[in-house]
Write a protein that holds these residues in place. Sequence first.
Motif, mmCIF file in Angstrom:
data_model
loop_
_atom_site.group_PDB
_atom_site.id
_atom_site.type_symbol
_atom_site.label_atom_id
_atom_site.label_comp_id
_atom_site.label_asym_id
_atom_site.label_seq_id
_atom_site.Cartn_x
_atom_site.Cartn_y
_atom_site.Cartn_z
ATOM 1 N N VAL A 138 28.220 38.023 -46.347
ATOM 2 C CA VAL A 138 27.917 38.664 -47.633
ATOM 3 C C VAL A 138 26.758 37.873 -48.252
ATOM 4 O O VAL A 138 26.439 36.771 -47.806
ATOM 5 C CB VAL A 138 29.132 38.654 -48.587
ATOM 6 N N THR A 139 26.124 38.440 -49.279
ATOM 7 C CA THR A 139 25.004 37.724 -49.890
ATOM 8 C C THR A 139 25.466 36.443 -50.567
ATOM 9 O O THR A 139 24.794 35.408 -50.508
ATOM 10 C CB THR A 139 24.263 38.607 -50.908
ATOM 11 N N GLY A 140 26.622 36.507 -51.222
ATOM 12 C CA GLY A 140 27.165 35.331 -51.897
ATOM 13 C C GLY A 140 28.629 35.551 -52.223
ATOM 14 O O GLY A 140 29.069 36.700 -52.356
ATOM 15 N N LEU A 141 29.399 34.499 -52.342
ATOM 16 C CA LEU A 141 30.805 34.636 -52.707
ATOM 17 C C LEU A 141 30.889 35.088 -54.160
ATOM 18 O O LEU A 141 30.311 34.469 -55.043
ATOM 19 C CB LEU A 141 31.524 33.300 -52.510
ATOM 20 N N PRO A 167 28.664 33.211 -47.111
ATOM 21 C CA PRO A 167 27.494 33.624 -47.901
ATOM 22 C C PRO A 167 26.224 33.366 -47.089
ATOM 23 O O PRO A 167 25.868 32.211 -46.838
ATOM 24 C CB PRO A 167 27.571 32.713 -49.125
ATOM 25 N N VAL A 168 25.558 34.431 -46.667
ATOM 26 C CA VAL A 168 24.389 34.278 -45.791
ATOM 27 C C VAL A 168 23.109 34.870 -46.390
ATOM 28 O O VAL A 168 22.078 34.933 -45.725
ATOM 29 C CB VAL A 168 24.645 34.909 -44.403
ATOM 30 N N GLY A 169 23.193 35.308 -47.652
ATOM 31 C CA GLY A 169 22.003 35.860 -48.285
ATOM 32 C C GLY A 169 21.637 37.218 -47.717
ATOM 33 O O GLY A 169 22.506 37.970 -47.243
ATOM 34 N N SER A 170 20.350 37.527 -47.739
ATOM 35 C CA SER A 170 19.876 38.816 -47.229
ATOM 36 C C SER A 170 18.578 38.601 -46.470
ATOM 37 O O SER A 170 18.068 37.481 -46.377
ATOM 38 C CB SER A 170 19.653 39.789 -48.386
ATOM 39 N N THR A 188 24.862 44.361 -45.965
ATOM 40 C CA THR A 188 23.504 44.062 -46.412
ATOM 41 C C THR A 188 22.807 45.360 -46.826
ATOM 42 O O THR A 188 23.416 46.428 -46.842
ATOM 43 C CB THR A 188 22.708 43.333 -45.296
ATOM 44 N N THR A 189 21.532 45.237 -47.169
ATOM 45 C CA THR A 189 20.775 46.369 -47.703
ATOM 46 C C THR A 189 19.547 46.657 -46.845
ATOM 47 O O THR A 189 19.258 45.949 -45.886
ATOM 48 C CB THR A 189 20.285 46.047 -49.133
#
Length: 335
Positions: A138-141, A167-170, A188-189
């Motif tokens: 996910v982008t962040g917890l 949390p792996v960002g984008s 993600t987007t």
Amino acid sequence: MQRYIQLFSRLIFGLLLTSISFNSFAAEKIVIIVSGAEKQIYLPVKLAERLGYLKETGLNIEILSEPSGVNAVTEMLSGAAHGVVGFYDHTIDLQARGKQVQSVVQFSRSPGEAILVSTSAAASIKSPADFKGKHLGVTGLGSSTNFLTQFLASKHGVKSSDYVTLPVGSGSTFIAAMTQKKIDAGMTTEPTISRLTSSGGATILVDLRTPKVTEEALGGPYPAACLYMSTAWVNSHKAEVQKIANAFVKTLAYINTHSAEELTQVMPPEYSSANKQQYIDALAASKDMFTADGVMPDNGPETVLKVLQGFNKSVQGKKINLANTYTTEFVKAAK
């Protein structure tokens, strides 16, 4: 001699006034943090800047980018920012925690996101029911991608304790996490989705990029990207909020009347540098997620509340006043 003294005094006085005016103007800087300015879901912000609509407001607006929505929220609550361009669901989550914030311009009516499964994990993950024992990105917890991932997992009988959330960002950091097998799947987007699927590195498991597929997956419209601000600040700065709303409503109208290719031409070249046609195609496929006027979609808040109540312990059991989580006052008055 006396006349020269008077002229000199006026000059000094004028300089002092200019200094005072400049300092006052600087003090009125309005900081808006975007939860990842390069993401297509937040395209209206950079577009409004590139088209000159934010400058037309006459306000001193500074746009900053923060990879994760939860970090952007922290910045706003600490007073380092006046507003956040992120997901509407944070307004409900924050109200449950005793913080009053509201969406003042609703950019989208669907998340514009998707859960991807890495090619190496595709055989073992056929639905969210298979998340047990997996590593999910996910982008962040505490971010909206985290919210939606938890909901989809719980909907399929998988508890948050059954999998590991990272949390792996984008963008590049998300891609790296998946290609290096640090995560088996993740939300993600665009344009990250297209970059991974076109390279064969991942496949789409759950698609939330358009209103139609979102309603099928979540049970109703899911208003997502928006500009939200502290309710107290909105009430004490209505003139400024109205000018900002004017700019973004004008931008949404521009999006609604221009093609994905035309929009891409306005955006910074580096946003589509990885593959321009791929960027255009991704935007064309999901452009329907944007509202045409910034107004909250009917039944949208109810869907979001239902989703959060499905897993979010901060929201469960709390009385949430949805009418306080958004306002249409400014977008309906926008010029």
